[in-house]
Design an enzyme around this catalytic site. Structure first.
Site, PDB file in Angstrom:
ATOM      1  N   GLY A 153       0.813  -1.211   0.000  1.00  0.00           N
ATOM      2  CA  GLY A 153       0.000   0.000   0.000  1.00  0.00           C
ATOM      3  C   GLY A 153       0.838   1.249   0.000  1.00  0.00           C
ATOM      4  O   GLY A 153       0.323   2.350   0.227  1.00  0.00           O
ATOM      5  N   ASP A 269      13.005  -7.850   5.891  1.00  0.00           N
ATOM      6  CA  ASP A 269      11.886  -8.206   5.015  1.00  0.00           C
ATOM      7  C   ASP A 269      12.397  -8.981   3.804  1.00  0.00           C
ATOM      8  O   ASP A 269      11.979  -8.732   2.670  1.00  0.00           O
ATOM      9  CB  ASP A 269      11.133  -6.943   4.571  1.00  0.00           C
ATOM     10  CG  ASP A 269       9.755  -7.262   3.985  1.00  0.00           C
ATOM     11  OD1 ASP A 269       9.200  -8.334   4.324  1.00  0.00           O
ATOM     12  OD2 ASP A 269       9.241  -6.446   3.201  1.00  0.00           O
TER      13      ASP A 269
END
Length: 441
Positions: A153, A269
């Protein structure tokens, strides 16, 4: 005077007085000349030696001071000092809110306030500052036809051509929200200082008013996730040797971050979506928006809030304790993806097979079950001996206890012997170069 002359004359030997007088005068003159040469040259030599020594000493001191100043300047240009070990601590960062209100200039890899001009490119490809208008032109007004992916997003990724003809991937971050701003600052700061052939290169950035964009080298074959998990009619499956090469490239990237950076860097990540492939299907790690500086102590923990992707998070990270071994766990999950072709979490599968790690871990030490786990897309074209070794490496990386996981240096050394078939790798490259680049980046 006559008496003295007579007395002196009686002691002289016989012979012509004029001749002897000439001889005596010549001898006395020679002695005086010799005497003067015995002292005057010695003093001159001492003075000359002293002057030469002094000049040499001054030259050496000047040279040492010059080299020290040059080294200090080089160090200052190579590294942006931080007051805090934590990249997310905005109060002590070199990049401040006031700095980013206008397009900044890049100086020594750090952000500093400035005008909208782009800094001159160095002899090597360095991080440049772009205006929003330049990037708008590069992407055709950020046209939808140039969209090559999304960032969750946080924004979109565009394909663009820079003014010098360089093909680039341009990440446009949404202006609202603190997470996008934080990710922007971290990537600029970190990738300005970290340079490795196994990390995606940051070409530049734009902080023009409220716009936040990052410009990266373009990786034409998109993400590893796309090639492993897209339907076979969209991509040609990666064969065994390509997967081994990718596994080694990724291991080297994490080894660089953990072991060779000035301070340990935890990616936080690492996943197949953040592994990008170039035209030869060599892998580079990308997306450092969540990266964090690790502890100087080996296996030292850093307390942090949990951010990342479900299925890749190490057990200790889920409780807020982060180490470089947390990246090792995530790497083990990607290795399982390369081995099995499965996604980390898949609720469409049978009960007990939803989570890749929990399903795979008890099977990785069983030769027959490991063979059953192999990605069907490989069609049996792999080395069973190497398969067993890859399974063993993956099993070590995804151990629940962080202390039992290996260092990435050890993983690299274990993988090197498995990537040993240059002719196979060459044929892979030639075959894959014929395929159309994937639409995702």
């Amino acid at each position: 005077m006559e008496v003295n002359t007579t007395t002196t004359t009686t002691t002289l030997p016989a012979g012509p007085p004029t001749k002897y007088h000439s001889f005596t005068h010549h001898r006395l003159h020679s002695e005086r000349h010799s005497h003067s040469h015995g002292h005057f040259p010695s003093k001159t030599i001492l003075i000359i030696i002293s002057l030469v020594t002094l000049v040499t000493l001054l030259f050496v001191i000047f040279l040492v001071l010059f080299l020290m100043r040059r080294q200090k300047s080089s160090t200052k240009n190579g590294t942006c000092k931080e007051d805090s070990r934590e990249l997310h601590d905005t109060s002590s960062r070199l990049i401040t809110s006031s700095t980013l209100n206008s397009s900044p200039e890049m100086k020594s890899g750090c952000l500093h306030g400035g005008n909208l001009s782009r800094t001159p490119a160095a002899a090597f490809r360095g991080v440049q500052v772009f205006t929003y208008r330049e990037l708008e032109n590069a992407t055709g007004g950020f046209s939808e036809r140039n969209v090559i992916g999304s960032i969750g997003g946080l924004g979109l990724m565009f394909r663009g051509v820079l003014s010098d003809g360089t093909l680039a991937a341009i990440k446009s971050l949404r202006s609202e929200g603190k997470q996008g701003e934080r990710a922007f600052r971290i990537e600029v700061d970190l990738l300005s200082r970290l340079h490795s052939p196994y990390l995606v290169e940051l070409l530049g950035y734009c902080a023009d008013q409220h716009h936040r964009l990052l410009i990266f080298e373009y990786m034409p074959n998109g993400t590893l996730h796309h090639h492993l998990h897209s339907p076979n009619d969209q991509t040609q499956p990666l064969d065994w040797w390509a997967r081994m090469r990718i596994a080694l490239d990724c291991a080297r990237a994490l080894e660089f971050l953990h072991e060779h950076a000035v301070s340990p860097v935890i990616h936080r990540d690492f996943k197949s979506n953040n592994v990008l492939l170039d035209q030869n299907f060599r892998a580079k790690v990308s997306d450092f928006g969540l990266a964090k500086m690790g502890s100087e102590k080996r296996n030292g923990q850093v307390s942090t809030r949990v951010l990342g992707t479900t299925g890749y998070l190490a057990p200790e990270y889920a409780t807020g304790k982060l180490t470089t071994k947390s990246d090792v766990y995530s790497y083990g999950v990607v290795l399982l993806e390369l081995l099995t072709g499965r996604v980390p979490v898949d609720i469409k599968r049978a009960p007990g097979e939803h989570v890749l790690v929990s399903w795979a871990l008890p099977r990785l030490t069983n030769r027959e079950k490991v063979i059953e786990m192999v990605d069907p897309a490989l069609r049996g074209q792999y080395s069973k001996k190497d398969l067993i070794q890859i399974a063993a490496i993956a099993a070590m990386c995804i151990q629940p206890e962080a202390d039992y996981r290996p260092l990435m240096t050890d993983v690299v050394q274990s993988l090197i012997p498995l990537v040993r078939n240059p002719s196979s790798l060459s044929s892979i490259s030639l075959r894959f170069q014929k395929q159309t680049p994937s639409p995702s980046h």
